[in-house]
Write a protein that holds these residues in place. Structure first.
Motif, PDB file in Angstrom:
ATOM      1  N   GLY A  15       0.809  -1.220   0.000  1.00  8.79           N
ATOM      2  CA  GLY A  15       0.000   0.000   0.000  1.00  8.79           C
ATOM      3  C   GLY A  15       0.838   1.264   0.000  1.00  8.79           C
ATOM      4  N   THR A  16       1.950   1.251   0.721  1.00  2.27           N
ATOM      5  CA  THR A  16       2.801   2.433   0.794  1.00  2.27           C
ATOM      6  C   THR A  16       3.494   2.691  -0.540  1.00  2.27           C
ATOM      7  OG1 THR A  16       3.163   1.996   3.157  1.00  2.27           O
ATOM      8  CG2 THR A  16       4.655   3.538   2.084  1.00  2.27           C
TER       9      THR A  16
ATOM     10  N   THR B 230       2.384   1.721  -3.439  1.00  2.00           N
ATOM     11  CA  THR B 230       1.320   2.109  -4.373  1.00  2.00           C
ATOM     12  C   THR B 230       0.952   3.576  -4.196  1.00  2.00           C
ATOM     13  OG1 THR B 230       0.437  -0.139  -4.370  1.00  2.00           O
ATOM     14  CG2 THR B 230      -1.029   1.603  -5.144  1.00  2.00           C
ATOM     15  N   ALA B 231       0.802   4.011  -2.951  1.00  2.00           N
ATOM     16  CA  ALA B 231       0.476   5.412  -2.695  1.00  2.00           C
ATOM     17  C   ALA B 231       1.585   6.331  -3.183  1.00  2.00           C
ATOM     18  CB  ALA B 231       0.229   5.624  -1.197  1.00  2.00           C
ATOM     19  N   TYR B 232       2.833   5.894  -3.039  1.00  2.00           N
ATOM     20  CA  TYR B 232       3.962   6.677  -3.544  1.00  2.00           C
ATOM     21  C   TYR B 232       3.866   6.836  -5.057  1.00  2.00           C
ATOM     22  CZ  TYR B 232       8.795   8.148  -4.379  1.00  2.00           C
ATOM     23  OH  TYR B 232       9.911   8.838  -4.775  1.00  2.00           O
TER      24      TYR B 232
ATOM     25  N   GLN C 217       1.221   6.698  -6.897  1.00  2.00           N
ATOM     26  CA  GLN C 217       0.124   7.612  -7.214  1.00  2.00           C
ATOM     27  C   GLN C 217       0.551   9.063  -7.039  1.00  2.00           C
ATOM     28  OE1 GLN C 217      -3.242   6.402  -4.814  1.00  2.00           O
ATOM     29  NE2 GLN C 217      -4.014   5.050  -6.422  1.00  2.00           N
TER      30      GLN C 217
ATOM     31  N   GLU D  42      -7.137   0.619  -4.734  1.00  2.91           N
ATOM     32  CA  GLU D  42      -7.416   1.456  -3.566  1.00  2.91           C
ATOM     33  C   GLU D  42      -7.503   0.640  -2.285  1.00  2.91           C
ATOM     34  OE1 GLU D  42      -7.370   4.711  -3.472  1.00  2.91           O
ATOM     35  OE2 GLU D  42      -6.872   4.706  -5.611  1.00  2.91           O
TER      36      GLU D  42
ATOM     37  N   ILE E 221      -4.469   0.915  -0.236  1.00  2.00           N
ATOM     38  CA  ILE E 221      -4.047   2.224   0.278  1.00  2.00           C
ATOM     39  C   ILE E 221      -4.882   2.579   1.509  1.00  2.00           C
ATOM     40  CG2 ILE E 221      -3.601   4.634  -0.323  1.00  2.00           C
ATOM     41  CD1 ILE E 221      -3.521   3.757  -3.235  1.00  2.00           C
ATOM     42  N   THR E 222      -4.512   2.017   2.617  1.00  2.00           N
ATOM     43  CA  THR E 222      -5.199   2.213   3.879  1.00  2.00           C
ATOM     44  C   THR E 222      -4.711   3.491   4.563  1.00  2.00           C
ATOM     45  OG1 THR E 222      -3.504   0.964   5.055  1.00  2.00           O
ATOM     46  CG2 THR E 222      -5.377  -0.288   4.159  1.00  2.00           C
TER      47      THR E 222
ATOM     48  N   ALA F 262      -1.177   3.050   5.519  1.00  2.00           N
ATOM     49  CA  ALA F 262      -0.217   3.193   4.422  1.00  2.00           C
ATOM     50  C   ALA F 262       0.059   4.657   4.124  1.00  2.00           C
ATOM     51  CB  ALA F 262      -0.730   2.482   3.174  1.00  2.00           C
ATOM     52  N   LEU F 263      -0.974   5.495   4.142  1.00  2.00           N
ATOM     53  CA  LEU F 263      -0.794   6.924   3.886  1.00  2.00           C
ATOM     54  C   LEU F 263       0.019   7.575   5.003  1.00  2.00           C
ATOM     55  CD1 LEU F 263      -4.367   7.781   2.554  1.00  2.00           C
ATOM     56  CD2 LEU F 263      -2.255   7.580   1.221  1.00  2.00           C
TER      57      LEU F 263
END
Length: 234
Positions: free
Chosen positions: A110-111, A113-115, A117, A139, A142-143, A146-147
């Protein structure tokens, strides 16, 4: 629910908020969807960061969580094989270890993936990397944790509802302090290379490692050979 019914529901919800007539709300909703679709289609399939080296904080992120995952899996193996626990204690402790490993794996995915994005990597490309077929599946990784983790990793202040331990852990990974332990991660990397590097059949198996880790991996490989390849023991 059909697509048409979903559109009607979304239009009525917009009416309640904006007070627009139904047709006007429907037109605005469709215009927004069209604009979003065009933006996705026209988005570059790569991000500027793709042309540079891997950010050091991402390498540290993968190393940290890989170490934690392997540690929990090792604990699960020991519970299963060596402790002689009653079945109730075995199932309790084994599942604790496995779900702890899964938490680290999901947080890591998730981390990253968020990066990506944040770097405006195309949504379709992220889906391909994650091997999933929809934005919803992306999505799901991306908890809030994770953000928060990403904020700490990149030196940002977390939102008030996302502060907490994972933000601090992210900051420690980036700085190589606190929860991060590069020496143990180095030891893990050397050990994994010795186990799975296919040396000596592939004499270049360890060439990607820094010199000190390559030296450790070669030494460990010699110790492991009687276990993994008894016919090669000398």
């Amino acid at each position: 629910m059909t697509r048409r019914q979903a559109e009607k529901n979304a239009t009525r919800a917009r009416q309640e908020v904006t007070g627009q007539p139904y047709q006007a709300a429907l037109k605005d909703l469709r215009d927004e969807r069209l604009a979003h679709r065009e933006g996705v289609i026209n988005q570059a399939p790569w991000a500027p960061a793709d042309d540079g080296p891997v950010p050091s904080e991402l390498s540290g992120l993968v190393r940290y969580h890989s170490y934690a995952i392997c540690r929990y899996l090792n604990d699960a193996i020991h519970r299963a094989r060596y402790t002689g626990l009653p079945f109730y204690d075995w199932q309790r402790m084994t599942l604790y270890h496995l779900t702890d490993a899964l938490e680290h794996l999901n947080l890591l995915i998730g981390t990253v993936t968020a990066y990506l994005q944040e770097q405006r990597v195309a949504p379709g490309r992220i889906q391909s990397h994650l091997q999933v077929g929809s934005d919803n599946a992306v999505e799901a990784f991306i908890t809030p944790s994770a953000l928060s983790h990403l904020a700490g990793l990149t030196g940002k202040t977390a939102a008030e509802d996302r502060s907490g331990i994972w933000h601090d852990v992210g900051a420690s990974i980036a700085g190589g302090t606190g929860w991060a332990c590069p020496e143990r991660e180095d030891a893990l990397e050397a050990a994994l290379a010795a186990l799975y590097g296919n040396y000596p059949d592939d004499e270049q198996a360890f060439d990607n490692l820094p010199a000190p880790l390559k030296e450790r991996a070669l030494a460990l490989n010699e110790l492991l050979r009687p276990l993994t390849n008894p016919e090669r023991a000398t």
